[in-house]
Design an enzyme around this catalytic site. Structure first.
Site, mmCIF file in Angstrom:
data_model
loop_
_atom_site.group_PDB
_atom_site.id
_atom_site.type_symbol
_atom_site.label_atom_id
_atom_site.label_comp_id
_atom_site.label_asym_id
_atom_site.label_seq_id
_atom_site.Cartn_x
_atom_site.Cartn_y
_atom_site.Cartn_z
ATOM 1 N N ASP A 1 10.129 35.723 37.673
ATOM 2 C CA ASP A 1 9.023 35.011 38.324
ATOM 3 C C ASP A 1 8.051 36.068 38.827
ATOM 4 O O ASP A 1 8.343 37.269 38.801
ATOM 5 C CB ASP A 1 9.568 34.177 39.498
ATOM 6 C CG ASP A 1 8.463 33.475 40.291
ATOM 7 O OD1 ASP A 1 7.616 32.800 39.669
ATOM 8 O OD2 ASP A 1 8.414 33.612 41.529
ATOM 9 N N SER A 2 6.932 35.600 39.352
ATOM 10 C CA SER A 2 5.973 36.530 39.945
ATOM 11 C C SER A 2 6.480 37.079 41.283
ATOM 12 O O SER A 2 5.898 38.012 41.814
ATOM 13 C CB SER A 2 4.645 35.816 40.170
ATOM 14 O OG SER A 2 4.843 34.728 41.040
ATOM 15 N N CYS B 1 9.060 30.488 36.324
ATOM 16 C CA CYS B 1 7.707 30.437 36.892
ATOM 17 C C CYS B 1 6.914 29.485 36.012
ATOM 18 O O CYS B 1 6.861 29.661 34.785
ATOM 19 C CB CYS B 1 7.092 31.838 36.866
ATOM 20 S SG CYS B 1 5.340 31.881 37.276
ATOM 21 N N GLU C 1 5.404 32.095 50.911
ATOM 22 C CA GLU C 1 5.765 33.500 51.129
ATOM 23 C C GLU C 1 5.629 33.873 52.610
ATOM 24 O O GLU C 1 6.426 34.617 53.164
ATOM 25 C CB GLU C 1 4.907 34.412 50.244
ATOM 26 C CG GLU C 1 5.107 34.105 48.759
ATOM 27 C CD GLU C 1 5.493 35.313 47.901
ATOM 28 O OE1 GLU C 1 5.316 36.439 48.378
ATOM 29 O OE2 GLU C 1 5.967 35.092 46.772
ATOM 30 N N CYS D 1 5.646 24.383 40.851
ATOM 31 C CA CYS D 1 5.597 25.819 41.081
ATOM 32 C C CYS D 1 6.933 26.147 41.723
ATOM 33 O O CYS D 1 7.372 25.433 42.632
ATOM 34 C CB CYS D 1 4.445 26.154 42.023
ATOM 35 S SG CYS D 1 4.461 27.868 42.602
ATOM 36 N N HIS E 1 7.796 28.215 43.771
ATOM 37 C CA HIS E 1 7.741 28.510 45.203
ATOM 38 C C HIS E 1 7.829 27.223 46.051
ATOM 39 O O HIS E 1 8.221 27.268 47.213
ATOM 40 C CB HIS E 1 6.412 29.176 45.573
ATOM 41 C CG HIS E 1 6.356 30.647 45.300
ATOM 42 N ND1 HIS E 1 6.295 31.176 44.032
ATOM 43 C CD2 HIS E 1 6.327 31.708 46.142
ATOM 44 C CE1 HIS E 1 6.224 32.495 44.111
ATOM 45 N NE2 HIS E 1 6.242 32.847 45.385
HETATM 46 N N1 DGL Z 1 6.173 30.727 41.164
HETATM 47 C C1 DGL Z 1 5.015 30.636 40.311
HETATM 48 C C2 DGL Z 1 5.019 29.319 39.539
HETATM 49 O O1 DGL Z 1 6.041 28.677 39.408
HETATM 50 C C3 DGL Z 1 3.682 30.710 40.977
HETATM 51 C C4 DGL Z 1 3.387 31.756 41.959
HETATM 52 C C5 DGL Z 1 2.181 32.573 41.604
HETATM 53 O O2 DGL Z 1 1.035 32.091 41.669
HETATM 54 O O3 DGL Z 1 2.424 33.716 41.243
HETATM 55 O O4 DGL Z 1 4.000 28.921 39.040
#
Ligand code: DGL
Length: 302
Positions: free
Chosen positions: A23-24, A86, A165, A214, A216
């Protein structure tokens, strides 16, 4: 690295190599956590590209390039399959990765879409995600591919990544279940105001199901659920993705051996590995033993 021919992938019993997950940043740990829960004998190599987070506002070609780099890097760790944990990276780079790499690569959009299509009763589904994911139309296409009668309402909610975050840094303890004391750190007037602004228009569309598109966002379940209210069911792809991974391993007969003692290795491009370990452990709901740093120049496309 083993060549494709050397890999005991199909029909040869067990495969103790790890599953690569990336993931990012921290978000993909919500998927890694489900994998560890559902497949406790499987080893995991997790890669969080914190140095380049967020992916959401970047253009698709750039994120696709990141996906190619990270998959190449994970294959260098001898993973038996890759989970793009992600949504933004799945939307930008899943098909390209599937064409290029010789291990199974799964994303999180299709599993999330399936969960939503199977959950909705009034066939009105909301999707909240990053700008990159919403602009790609990946969710609306995937949901309508499953049930063409569903109406999908999508909204980009980029500030939720920032809030997810930020919240990790505001409290202690694992965010094990979303209603735990630690998860309540997200219930703050300033966060609620942002959430209301994003979610009110979706509420007015009379959705009965909301996709947390997402990885997150599951951290914000308490915040988002509080704003959209009870009649709306929140779905995320973590559980469904873990099921997909299990099906693939079963069909390919490449589960880890029964009794295998799993290893979990964590890597981040971020400078602060101690921070990644501390906050990541909260999302994972278990301590991360070691987090290693990966320099961006180490990431190359094969
Ligand atoms: N966790 C990433 C997703 O599922 C998004 C976070 C980011 O913008 O880097 O899209």
């Amino acid at each position: 690295m083993l060549s494709a021919q050397d890999r005991p992938l199909v029909g040869e019993g067990y495969d103790n190599r790890p599953i690569g997950v990336f993931d990012s940043g921290y978000g993909g740990l919500t998927v890694a956590r489900e994998l560890q829960r559902r497949l406790p004998e499987e080893s995991i190599v997790y890669f969080g590209d914190s140095a380049r987070c967020p992916y959401g506002p970047r253009d698709q070609a750039e994120v696709d390039r990141f996906v190619q780099q990270i998959c190449t890097w994970l294959l260098g760790q001898d993973v038996k399959m890759i989970v793009i944990a992600c949504n933004t990276a799945t939307a930008a780079g899943l098909s390209h990765a599937q064409r290029v790499f010789d291990v199974p690569v799964v994303g999180v959009v299709e599993p999330g879409a399936r969960a939503a299509a199977h959950t909705t009763i009034n066939r009105r589904v909301g999707v909240i995600a990053t700008k990159g994911t919403v602009d790609s139309n990946a969710y609306s296409e995937a949901i309508r591919h499953i049930d063409a009668g569903i109406t999908v309402f999508s909204t980009a909610t980029p500030r939720f990544v920032e809030i997810a975050e930020m919240g990790l840094k505001l409290a202690d303890g694992p965010i094990e279940d979303y209603l735990s004391g630690a998860a309540k750190v997200y219930i703050r007037p300033e966060f609620e105001e942002i959430a209301r602004e994003y979610l009110e228009p979706l509420r007015r569309c009379e959705i009965d199901t909301l996709v947390l598109g997402c990885t997150h966002y599951p951290l914000l379940k308490a915040l988002i659920g509080g704003v959209v209210g009870r009649p709306v069911t929140l779905v995320s792809s973590a559980e469904e993705t873990a099921w997909d991974v299990a099906h693939i391993l079963r069909r390919r007969r490449s589960f880890a051996e029964p009794g295998n003692v799993p290893a979990a290795a964590f890597f981040t491009t971020g400078a602060d590995t101690a921070e990644f370990r501390r906050f990541g452990g909260r999302v994972l709901s278990r301590p991360m033993d070691v987090v290693e740093h990966v320099d961006l120049p180490e990431l190359v496309v094969s």
